[in-house]
Design a protein around this motif. Structure first.
Motif, PDB file in Angstrom:
ATOM      1  N   ASN A   7       0.870  -1.167   0.000  1.00 23.40           N
ATOM      2  CA  ASN A   7       0.000   0.000   0.000  1.00 23.40           C
ATOM      3  C   ASN A   7       0.915   1.227   0.000  1.00 23.40           C
ATOM      4  N   LEU A   8       0.846   2.015  -1.050  1.00 26.01           N
ATOM      5  CA  LEU A   8       1.750   3.162  -1.206  1.00 26.01           C
ATOM      6  C   LEU A   8       1.080   4.498  -0.883  1.00 26.01           C
ATOM      7  N   GLN A   9       0.050   4.493  -0.074  1.00 30.93           N
ATOM      8  CA  GLN A   9      -0.662   5.725   0.243  1.00 30.93           C
ATOM      9  C   GLN A   9       0.123   6.641   1.180  1.00 30.93           C
ATOM     10  N   ARG A  10       1.071   6.104   1.910  1.00 31.45           N
ATOM     11  CA  ARG A  10       1.799   6.913   2.896  1.00 31.45           C
ATOM     12  C   ARG A  10       3.098   7.510   2.365  1.00 31.45           C
ATOM     13  N   VAL A  11       3.423   7.275   1.094  1.00 33.55           N
ATOM     14  CA  VAL A  11       4.639   7.861   0.519  1.00 33.55           C
ATOM     15  C   VAL A  11       4.250   8.822  -0.585  1.00 33.55           C
ATOM     16  N   ASP A  12       5.125   9.798  -0.849  1.00 34.29           N
ATOM     17  CA  ASP A  12       4.808  10.749  -1.910  1.00 34.29           C
ATOM     18  C   ASP A  12       4.963  10.076  -3.273  1.00 34.29           C
ATOM     19  N   HIS A  13       4.448  10.712  -4.283  1.00 31.29           N
ATOM     20  CA  HIS A  13       4.310  10.123  -5.606  1.00 31.29           C
ATOM     21  C   HIS A  13       5.658   9.695  -6.207  1.00 31.29           C
ATOM     22  N   ASN A  14       6.689  10.534  -6.073  1.00 29.11           N
ATOM     23  CA  ASN A  14       7.998  10.206  -6.652  1.00 29.11           C
ATOM     24  C   ASN A  14       8.619   8.988  -5.979  1.00 29.11           C
ATOM     25  N   GLN A  15       8.530   8.916  -4.668  1.00 30.57           N
ATOM     26  CA  GLN A  15       9.070   7.747  -3.969  1.00 30.57           C
ATOM     27  C   GLN A  15       8.266   6.496  -4.286  1.00 30.57           C
ATOM     28  N   ALA A  16       6.966   6.641  -4.459  1.00 27.52           N
ATOM     29  CA  ALA A  16       6.130   5.492  -4.814  1.00 27.52           C
ATOM     30  C   ALA A  16       6.542   4.944  -6.172  1.00 27.52           C
ATOM     31  N   LYS A  17       6.842   5.818  -7.119  1.00 26.49           N
ATOM     32  CA  LYS A  17       7.310   5.367  -8.432  1.00 26.49           C
ATOM     33  C   LYS A  17       8.624   4.597  -8.299  1.00 26.49           C
ATOM     34  N   ARG A  18       9.530   5.117  -7.514  1.00 29.71           N
ATOM     35  CA  ARG A  18      10.822   4.444  -7.314  1.00 29.71           C
ATOM     36  C   ARG A  18      10.630   3.083  -6.659  1.00 29.71           C
ATOM     37  N   ILE A  19       9.722   2.989  -5.702  1.00 29.44           N
ATOM     38  CA  ILE A  19       9.448   1.711  -5.027  1.00 29.44           C
ATOM     39  C   ILE A  19       8.898   0.697  -6.025  1.00 29.44           C
ATOM     40  N   VAL A  20       7.949   1.121  -6.841  1.00 31.79           N
ATOM     41  CA  VAL A  20       7.354   0.212  -7.827  1.00 31.79           C
ATOM     42  C   VAL A  20       8.418  -0.222  -8.842  1.00 31.79           C
ATOM     43  N   ASP A  21       9.281   0.692  -9.264  1.00 35.57           N
ATOM     44  CA  ASP A  21      10.346   0.329 -10.202  1.00 35.57           C
ATOM     45  C   ASP A  21      11.298  -0.703  -9.595  1.00 35.57           C
ATOM     46  N   PHE A  22      11.690  -0.476  -8.357  1.00 35.51           N
ATOM     47  CA  PHE A  22      12.609  -1.405  -7.682  1.00 35.51           C
ATOM     48  C   PHE A  22      11.968  -2.779  -7.527  1.00 35.51           C
ATOM     49  N   LEU A  23      10.715  -2.798  -7.094  1.00 32.95           N
ATOM     50  CA  LEU A  23      10.034  -4.078  -6.895  1.00 32.95           C
ATOM     51  C   LEU A  23       9.740  -4.776  -8.224  1.00 32.95           C
ATOM     52  N   SER A  24       9.524  -4.018  -9.279  1.00 32.87           N
ATOM     53  CA  SER A  24       9.345  -4.631 -10.596  1.00 32.87           C
ATOM     54  C   SER A  24      10.607  -5.372 -11.006  1.00 32.87           C
ATOM     55  N   GLY A  25      11.762  -4.785 -10.738  1.00 31.20           N
ATOM     56  CA  GLY A  25      13.027  -5.461 -11.034  1.00 31.20           C
ATOM     57  C   GLY A  25      13.225  -6.699 -10.183  1.00 31.20           C
ATOM     58  N   THR A  26      12.851  -6.612  -8.921  1.00 35.44           N
ATOM     59  CA  THR A  26      12.970  -7.769  -8.030  1.00 35.44           C
ATOM     60  C   THR A  26      12.068  -8.901  -8.491  1.00 35.44           C
ATOM     61  N   VAL A  27      10.838  -8.573  -8.831  1.00 38.13           N
ATOM     62  CA  VAL A  27       9.885  -9.578  -9.284  1.00 38.13           C
ATOM     63  C   VAL A  27      10.363 -10.212 -10.590  1.00 38.13           C
ATOM     64  N   TYR A  28      10.921  -9.406 -11.470  1.00 42.14           N
ATOM     65  CA  TYR A  28      11.446  -9.930 -12.731  1.00 42.14           C
ATOM     66  C   TYR A  28      12.602 -10.903 -12.468  1.00 42.14           C
ATOM     67  N   ALA A  29      13.438 -10.582 -11.505  1.00 41.09           N
ATOM     68  CA  ALA A  29      14.599 -11.424 -11.204  1.00 41.09           C
ATOM     69  C   ALA A  29      14.196 -12.801 -10.679  1.00 41.09           C
ATOM     70  N   VAL A  30      13.060 -12.900 -10.006  1.00 39.18           N
ATOM     71  CA  VAL A  30      12.623 -14.193  -9.462  1.00 39.18           C
ATOM     72  C   VAL A  30      11.521 -14.824 -10.320  1.00 39.18           C
ATOM     73  N   ASN A  31      11.349 -14.324 -11.542  1.00 37.91           N
ATOM     74  CA  ASN A  31      10.330 -14.831 -12.477  1.00 37.91           C
ATOM     75  C   ASN A  31       8.921 -14.742 -11.892  1.00 37.91           C
ATOM     76  N   GLY A  32       8.665 -13.705 -11.134  1.00 36.20           N
ATOM     77  CA  GLY A  32       7.361 -13.537 -10.501  1.00 36.20           C
ATOM     78  C   GLY A  32       6.457 -12.635 -11.308  1.00 36.20           C
ATOM     79  N   ASP A  33       5.522 -11.999 -10.613  1.00 29.41           N
ATOM     80  CA  ASP A  33       4.536 -11.154 -11.266  1.00 29.41           C
ATOM     81  C   ASP A  33       4.176 -10.007 -10.336  1.00 29.41           C
ATOM     82  N   ILE A  34       3.895  -8.859 -10.926  1.00 26.94           N
ATOM     83  CA  ILE A  34       3.419  -7.712 -10.153  1.00 26.94           C
ATOM     84  C   ILE A  34       2.114  -7.254 -10.793  1.00 26.94           C
ATOM     85  N   GLN A  35       1.113  -7.012  -9.950  1.00 30.30           N
ATOM     86  CA  GLN A  35      -0.189  -6.568 -10.440  1.00 30.30           C
ATOM     87  C   GLN A  35      -0.673  -5.394  -9.611  1.00 30.30           C
TER      88      GLN A  35
END
Length: 145
Positions: free
Chosen positions: A83-111
């Protein structure tokens, strides 16, 4: 043994192995259930059919510094709802980008589950179905998400 037999055994690939069959005793809990001859009398131990339970981690980061903990959960094969409601928009984008890379590395999925809510799953978790993107205040949340 004659010289002819010695040469023959030297050049052939006949290896002499001794095979020993051993009977393995299985513990009673993991033994295969036996079928009974009568209809309707099949008994299956449900404990042997259960698989280890998966864990789902709920996370509500307050800054980008907490993203490493979330990524560690994904790498350790746990599903994470963020839940990214407690972070500002720019940090939320960075979090989603980082987690997208992590999910890609483990052959997972992000929705995307909601306007600021995401589900990250490793490859051992199957996600079925979709959530429509028709939100009540669609115009308010279209800014960058």
């Amino acid at each position: 043994m004659t010289i002819k037999n010695k040469i023959k055994t030297f050049f052939t690939m006949d290896d002499e192995y001794e095979y020993v069959e051993e009977e393995i005793d299985l513990p009673e809990e993991t033994s295969i259930p036996q079928r009974r001859s009568q209809k309707g009398q099949n008994v299956v131990n449900l404990k042997s059919m259960q698989q280890p339970s998966s864990k789902v981690v709920l996370s509500e980061p307050r800054s980008y510094n907490e993203v490493q903990e979330i990524a560690d959960n994904i790498v350790n094969r746990r599903a994470v709802v963020i839940n990214l409601q407690r972070v500002d928009h720019n940090q939320a984008k960075r979090i989603v980008d980082f987690l997208s890379g992590t999910v890609y590395a483990v052959n997972g999925d992000i929705q995307k589950l909601g306007t600021q809510t995401f589900l990250c799953v490793p490859d051992n978790v199957d996600v079925s179905g979709t959530i429509s993107e028709a939100f009540a205040d669609e115009n308010e949340f279209e800014r960058g998400w």
